[in-house]
Design a protein around this motif. Structure first.
Motif, mmCIF file in Angstrom:
data_model
loop_
_atom_site.group_PDB
_atom_site.id
_atom_site.type_symbol
_atom_site.label_atom_id
_atom_site.label_comp_id
_atom_site.label_asym_id
_atom_site.label_seq_id
_atom_site.Cartn_x
_atom_site.Cartn_y
_atom_site.Cartn_z
ATOM 1 N N TYR A 97 0.831 -1.196 0.000
ATOM 2 C CA TYR A 97 0.000 0.000 0.000
ATOM 3 C C TYR A 97 0.868 1.250 0.000
ATOM 4 O O TYR A 97 2.092 1.198 0.168
ATOM 5 N N PHE A 104 -3.254 3.970 -2.820
ATOM 6 C CA PHE A 104 -3.535 2.643 -3.339
ATOM 7 C C PHE A 104 -3.294 1.557 -2.296
ATOM 8 O O PHE A 104 -2.585 1.750 -1.300
ATOM 9 N N LEU A 106 -2.600 -2.461 -3.050
ATOM 10 C CA LEU A 106 -2.486 -3.425 -4.141
ATOM 11 C C LEU A 106 -2.157 -4.829 -3.636
ATOM 12 O O LEU A 106 -1.265 -5.007 -2.809
ATOM 13 N N ALA A 139 -4.154 2.429 -11.002
ATOM 14 C CA ALA A 139 -4.891 1.568 -10.078
ATOM 15 C C ALA A 139 -5.440 2.413 -8.931
ATOM 16 O O ALA A 139 -4.704 3.217 -8.340
ATOM 17 N N GLN A 140 -6.722 2.238 -8.668
ATOM 18 C CA GLN A 140 -7.371 2.901 -7.527
ATOM 19 C C GLN A 140 -7.136 4.403 -7.520
ATOM 20 O O GLN A 140 -6.853 5.012 -6.479
ATOM 21 N N THR A 142 -4.671 6.069 -8.805
ATOM 22 C CA THR A 142 -3.264 6.495 -8.838
ATOM 23 C C THR A 142 -2.646 6.169 -10.197
ATOM 24 O O THR A 142 -2.752 5.034 -10.680
ATOM 25 N N GLY A 188 -5.611 -4.455 -10.199
ATOM 26 C CA GLY A 188 -4.594 -3.749 -9.426
ATOM 27 C C GLY A 188 -3.614 -4.645 -8.701
ATOM 28 O O GLY A 188 -3.471 -4.560 -7.476
#
Length: 398
Positions: A97, A104, A106, A139-140, A142, A188
């Motif tokens: 993270y 994020f 991940l 991802a998320q 970012t 992700g």
């Protein structure tokens, strides 16, 4: 083909043009099935088999199932000793993270030989280093693109008790970015070397890496053999040794039924289209000839022989089948291209629009079979009616 065929085909509602809708639908279904099957086969060949899938075996570990051998250090060492095996790569899962930049969280996995990531930026080295990571481009919320090639601080959980833990920090260089739509292991996912993935998984369990690998073991593993012909024997040896083992190439046969169904459908479709086209030719030609028997009788009296009348009907059949083939093939190809995206999501494999184009052989079948079948049926269907005496027929219809 008679010069009158185009005129009668366009002007007379009783012509063989009535067979057009049915043949068009059949041509479209055949083309769609061929495109879907071609797309699935192309994706499998490129992303499963082309990445070495034919020489790979997947080992799985099932928690709580005593009948399946856990993928511990000693077990993986035994797997490496199976004849024909060249490499065994274990997959350990944890979480990375954001520590400094972004928000994020991940899931992390080992980058195994079975992973053929669609790289968009950077380059994945032949062997991922302990301090390297491969991330999705985004991802998320970012965007990792500006961080490519940089060493970034990531946080991970280090357990300190049964229900407690602390945050630890690891610096990893972002070696490459891949298309985030590639989600074989979920959305992700951060891919790491085997050693780093094991380090994070062990920390999450509150253990040292060697202890974790020795007692808990990996989530799964990829076994690479030297040649495709060794896969069956190696798989059996691994299964006999207590492993849950299956060739990666089995994914081709175990994909959702759409691939197999489409492949079967297009083969059966050729036979059905041919039979239906011939059947329609027989029925429609007989009906059309009977409905226009008065017209044909007059033409016979005026000097047109049976061969000329037959050429008119054959011309109508070829026009009907030709239009049906062209319209059906174009429509079926359009449907196949539109299904490329949903099919890609369903199979979990990237399928491009080029993949979803039907092969030239199937396209030719969809184009030519309607006309050929209808023409063949017309020869049989019109034979009896055209044999009737034209003078008696004209008198009966006067």
């Amino acid at each position: 083909m008679s010069r009158w065929s185009l005129y009668t085909w366009k002007r007379d509602g009783r012509s063989l043009r009535r067979a057009l809708p049915t043949l068009t639908v059949l041509a479209a279904l055949l083309t769609t099935s061929a495109g879907v099957a071609a797309g699935a086969a192309g994706a499998v060949e490129r992303d499963v088999l082309g990445s070495g899938g034919l020489t790979q075996i997947e080992l799985s570990s099932f928690e709580g199932d005593a009948s399946v051998r856990p993928l511990t250090t000693s077990a993986l060492r035994d797997a490496e000793g199976v004849p024909g095996v060249r490499q065994v790569v274990a997959d350990y899962s944890s979480v990375l993270y954001a520590e400094e930049e972004g928000t994020f969280d991940l899931t992390s996995h080992t980058l195994t030989p079975g992973d053929d990531l669609p790289v968009t930026e950077g380059e994945i080295p032949a062997e991922l280093g302990r301090d390297e990571v491969v991330l999705p481009a985004t991802a998320q919320g970012t965007d990792f693109t500006p961080l490519l090639g940089r060493s970034v601080a990531f946080g991970y959980t280090k357990a300190t008790g049964a229900s407690s833990g602390t945050t630890a920090v690891i610096k990893l260089r972002i070696a490459a970015l891949y298309d985030p739509s590639w989600q074989v292991d979920g959305p992700g996912v951060a891919y790491l070397s085997e050693e780093t993935a094991a380090l994070l998984a062990a920390a999450r369990a509150g253990q040292e890496p060697e202890t974790f690998r020795k007692k808990e073991g990996a989530q799964s593993a990829i076994v690479v053999v030297g040649h495709q012909k060794q896969v069956a024997a190696a798989t059996k040896a691994l299964q006999d040794d207590g492993f849950s083992a299956s060739p990666v190439s089995d994914r081709v046969r175990n994909l959702p039924g759409l691939f197999g169904a489409a492949d079967l459908a297009m083969r059966v479709g050729v036979l059905i289209m041919a039979l239906v086209a011939i059947g329609l030719g027989v029925v429609r030609a007989a009906d059309s000839t009977r409905a226009r028997i008065g017209q044909f009788a007059v033409l016979r009296i005026l000097g047109s022989g049976r061969p000329e009348l037959r050429r008119i009907l054959l011309g109508e059949a070829l026009l009907t089948g030709g239009v049906a083939g062209v319209v059906g093939t174009v429509a079926g190809t359009g449907v196949s291209l539109a299904l490329a995206g949903p099919l890609s999501d369903m199979l979990g494999l990237p399928i491009t629009r080029a993949d979803a184009l039907p092969g030239p052989g199937w396209a030719a079948a969809a184009l030519l079979l309607p006309a050929a079948g209808l023409a063949a049926g017309t020869l049989f269907g019109s034979r009896e009616v055209l044999r009737r005496d034209p003078y008696l027929t004209a008198r009966a219809h006067s």
